[in-house]
Write a protein that holds these residues in place. Structure first.
Motif, PDB file in Angstrom:
ATOM      1  N   LEU A 103     101.563 -77.858 106.196  1.00  0.00           N
ATOM      2  CA  LEU A 103     100.659 -77.405 105.142  1.00  0.00           C
ATOM      3  C   LEU A 103      99.769 -76.271 105.629  1.00  0.00           C
ATOM      4  CD1 LEU A 103      99.603 -80.829 103.557  1.00  0.00           C
ATOM      5  CD2 LEU A 103     101.244 -79.163 102.685  1.00  0.00           C
ATOM      6  N   LEU A 104      99.334 -76.328 106.885  1.00  0.00           N
ATOM      7  CA  LEU A 104      98.519 -75.243 107.421  1.00  0.00           C
ATOM      8  C   LEU A 104      99.309 -73.941 107.491  1.00  0.00           C
ATOM      9  CD1 LEU A 104      96.560 -77.037 110.313  1.00  0.00           C
ATOM     10  CD2 LEU A 104      95.724 -76.419 108.039  1.00  0.00           C
ATOM     11  N   ILE A 176     109.161 -76.762 101.774  1.00  0.00           N
ATOM     12  CA  ILE A 176     108.106 -76.304 100.862  1.00  0.00           C
ATOM     13  C   ILE A 176     108.408 -74.900 100.356  1.00  0.00           C
ATOM     14  CG2 ILE A 176     105.665 -75.658 100.751  1.00  0.00           C
ATOM     15  CD1 ILE A 176     105.064 -77.947 102.652  1.00  0.00           C
ATOM     16  N   GLU A 177     108.836 -74.023 101.241  1.00  0.00           N
ATOM     17  CA  GLU A 177     109.121 -72.646 100.834  1.00  0.00           C
ATOM     18  C   GLU A 177     110.395 -72.546 100.009  1.00  0.00           C
ATOM     19  OE1 GLU A 177     109.137 -70.365 104.395  1.00  0.00           O
ATOM     20  OE2 GLU A 177     106.951 -70.344 104.580  1.00  0.00           O
ATOM     21  N   ALA A 178     111.255 -73.580 100.071  1.00  0.00           N
ATOM     22  CA  ALA A 178     112.481 -73.557  99.268  1.00  0.00           C
ATOM     23  C   ALA A 178     112.223 -73.922  97.811  1.00  0.00           C
ATOM     24  CB  ALA A 178     113.514 -74.513  99.865  1.00  0.00           C
ATOM     25  N   VAL A 179     111.063 -74.512  97.531  1.00  0.00           N
ATOM     26  CA  VAL A 179     110.721 -74.825  96.142  1.00  0.00           C
ATOM     27  C   VAL A 179     110.401 -73.526  95.411  1.00  0.00           C
ATOM     28  CG1 VAL A 179     109.123 -76.055  94.635  1.00  0.00           C
ATOM     29  CG2 VAL A 179     109.853 -77.091  96.798  1.00  0.00           C
ATOM     30  N   SER A 182     108.162 -70.719  90.552  1.00  0.00           N
ATOM     31  CA  SER A 182     107.914 -71.062  89.150  1.00  0.00           C
ATOM     32  C   SER A 182     107.414 -72.499  89.013  1.00  0.00           C
ATOM     33  CB  SER A 182     109.182 -70.874  88.328  1.00  0.00           C
ATOM     34  OG  SER A 182     110.222 -71.729  88.791  1.00  0.00           O
ATOM     35  N   GLN A 183     107.791 -73.374  89.954  1.00  0.00           N
ATOM     36  CA  GLN A 183     107.316 -74.753  89.911  1.00  0.00           C
ATOM     37  C   GLN A 183     105.799 -74.809  90.109  1.00  0.00           C
ATOM     38  OE1 GLN A 183     109.427 -77.512  89.357  1.00  0.00           O
ATOM     39  NE2 GLN A 183     110.868 -75.879  88.852  1.00  0.00           N
ATOM     40  N   ARG A 184     105.292 -74.016  91.047  1.00  0.00           N
ATOM     41  CA  ARG A 184     103.847 -73.942  91.274  1.00  0.00           C
ATOM     42  C   ARG A 184     103.144 -73.356  90.035  1.00  0.00           C
ATOM     43  NH1 ARG A 184     102.112 -74.012  96.759  1.00  0.00           N
ATOM     44  NH2 ARG A 184     103.823 -74.142  98.255  1.00  0.00           N
ATOM     45  N   LEU A 185     103.715 -72.278  89.509  1.00  0.00           N
ATOM     46  CA  LEU A 185     103.085 -71.628  88.367  1.00  0.00           C
ATOM     47  C   LEU A 185     103.048 -72.552  87.150  1.00  0.00           C
ATOM     48  CD1 LEU A 185     104.694 -68.071  88.699  1.00  0.00           C
ATOM     49  CD2 LEU A 185     102.400 -68.786  89.391  1.00  0.00           C
ATOM     50  N   ARG A 200     102.112 -83.635  93.587  1.00  0.00           N
ATOM     51  CA  ARG A 200     102.916 -84.101  92.454  1.00  0.00           C
ATOM     52  C   ARG A 200     104.163 -83.255  92.187  1.00  0.00           C
ATOM     53  NH1 ARG A 200     100.293 -87.802  89.209  1.00  0.00           N
ATOM     54  NH2 ARG A 200      98.090 -88.154  89.667  1.00  0.00           N
ATOM     55  N   VAL A 201     104.154 -82.008  92.612  1.00  0.00           N
ATOM     56  CA  VAL A 201     105.249 -81.109  92.254  1.00  0.00           C
ATOM     57  C   VAL A 201     106.001 -80.602  93.481  1.00  0.00           C
ATOM     58  CG1 VAL A 201     105.853 -78.957  91.080  1.00  0.00           C
ATOM     59  CG2 VAL A 201     104.023 -80.408  90.164  1.00  0.00           C
ATOM     60  N   VAL A 202     105.272 -80.003  94.434  1.00  0.00           N
ATOM     61  CA  VAL A 202     105.931 -79.296  95.532  1.00  0.00           C
ATOM     62  C   VAL A 202     106.484 -80.272  96.572  1.00  0.00           C
ATOM     63  CG1 VAL A 202     105.614 -77.624  97.381  1.00  0.00           C
ATOM     64  CG2 VAL A 202     104.506 -77.264  95.168  1.00  0.00           C
ATOM     65  N   LEU A 203     105.644 -81.149  97.097  1.00  0.00           N
ATOM     66  CA  LEU A 203     106.097 -82.026  98.189  1.00  0.00           C
ATOM     67  C   LEU A 203     107.241 -82.956  97.793  1.00  0.00           C
ATOM     68  CD1 LEU A 203     102.799 -82.953 100.079  1.00  0.00           C
ATOM     69  CD2 LEU A 203     104.649 -81.439 100.804  1.00  0.00           C
ATOM     70  N   PRO A 204     107.234 -83.578  96.607  1.00  0.00           N
ATOM     71  CA  PRO A 204     108.399 -84.420  96.261  1.00  0.00           C
ATOM     72  C   PRO A 204     109.716 -83.652  96.286  1.00  0.00           C
ATOM     73  CG  PRO A 204     106.566 -84.897  94.788  1.00  0.00           C
ATOM     74  CD  PRO A 204     106.161 -83.689  95.590  1.00  0.00           C
ATOM     75  N   GLN A 205     109.726 -82.424  95.750  1.00  0.00           N
ATOM     76  CA  GLN A 205     110.956 -81.632  95.768  1.00  0.00           C
ATOM     77  C   GLN A 205     111.305 -81.178  97.178  1.00  0.00           C
ATOM     78  OE1 GLN A 205     111.456 -78.721  92.485  1.00  0.00           O
ATOM     79  NE2 GLN A 205     109.383 -79.307  91.865  1.00  0.00           N
ATOM     80  N   ALA A 206     110.282 -80.787  97.951  1.00  0.00           N
ATOM     81  CA  ALA A 206     110.535 -80.295  99.308  1.00  0.00           C
ATOM     82  C   ALA A 206     111.102 -81.395 100.195  1.00  0.00           C
ATOM     83  CB  ALA A 206     109.242 -79.742  99.901  1.00  0.00           C
TER      84      ALA A 206
END
Length: 288
Positions: A103-104, A176-179, A182-185, A200-206
């Protein structure tokens, strides 16, 4: 009484489809016969060039002596429980510390540049250092600096955490970078904050994407906990070395190796199963 709709016809496979099914059956039977023949040929070659040689009897006495194995098993198993203890704590510490480093490294904005540099230097350093050197540096250096005795289990967990957190952090960062951005937006458009978007969005997919390589790192960690004997811990390897010095036989090392293999096999099979399931899910509907 069976009712038939007018005009309904029973579907019969065409002659071309029947030919295809027959061809598949022949190919399947041929593959089975080839596999049986190659297995028999391999077994015969192994018997002629390995098991039927004069040197094999000496190898069997030195590495595969059942009597010595039974003698060594209780002590090796007792030491193996210490390896499991180090592994159990390391799984927790590596997971937490690696996630923090990942995350850092993915923080955005110029203000976080020093933090990203420190995290990058950490991952580069501990991915480059051999694990055995980390064990020596922290296993013997840390008690000297603090001028106090630290249990070998704690030192082993520290060394494993520092080394494998660097590997696992890079795997998580790649996920994380593979997500897709548009998911963040989309999450931010729905009113979610930065932390909520990550959780809720990024880490589950990553994590779903990088689970197979993470499990492979876990398998590697299972093996490397066997090196904590360097710190003076009486683990499986140290116990095998002790019995081997008394019996002048290497069978205790084979016993310790078998225990580590049995520990790794469930994780390996679980990794293969999850990888195949993930591949089938991603390729669903693509097979014609």
């Amino acid at each position: 009484m069976t009712l038939h709709q007018p005009g309904a016809a029973t579907h019969e496979p065409s002659a071309l489809e029947l030919d295809r099914r027959a061809y598949r059956r022949r190919q399947s039977q041929r593959s089975v016969l080839v596999a049986i023949a190659s297995t028999i040929a391999f077994g015969m070659l192994a018997w002629v060039f390995v098991f039927n040689t004069d040197g094999w009897s000496a190898v069997q006495r030195s590495f595969f002596d059942p009597e010595v194995a039974l003698q060594a098993l209780p002590r090796v198993w007792s030491g193996f429980l210490l390896n499991l203890q180090v592994l159990g704590w390391s799984v927790i510490t590596v997971s937490v510390f690696a996630l923090l480093i990942a995350l850092l490294r993915t923080l955005r904005g110029a203000v976080f540049f020093p933090v990203r540099v420190v995290a990058a230097v950490y991952t580069d350093l501990f991915r480059g250092l051999p694990f055995i050197i980390v064990l020596y540096l922290f296993g013997f250096g840390l008690p000297t600096i603090l001028n106090t005795r630290i249990p070998p289990v704690v030192l082993g967990v520290i060394a494993v955490t520092l080394t494998y957190s660097a590997y696992v952090a890079e795997v998580i960062r790649a996920g994380i970078e593979a997500v897709h951005p548009s998911q963040r937006l989309a999450a931010r458009a729905l009113g979610l904050g930065y932390v909520q978007t990550l959780r809720r969005v990024v880490l589950p997919q990553a994590l779903r994407k990088v689970t197979p390589p993470l499990m492979n790192d876990f398998i590697s960690m299972q093996k490397d906990v066997g090196l904590v004997s360097i710190l003076g811990a009486i683990d499986a390897v140290a116990a095998a070395r002790s019995v081997s010095s008394l019996t002048y036989n290497f069978t205790p090392y084979v016993v310790a190796g078998i225990l580590f293999v049995l520990l790794a096999i469930p994780t390996i099979r679980l990794t293969d199963w999850y990888t195949a399931r993930l591949r089938e899910r991603e390729q669903a509907g693509s097979v014609l």
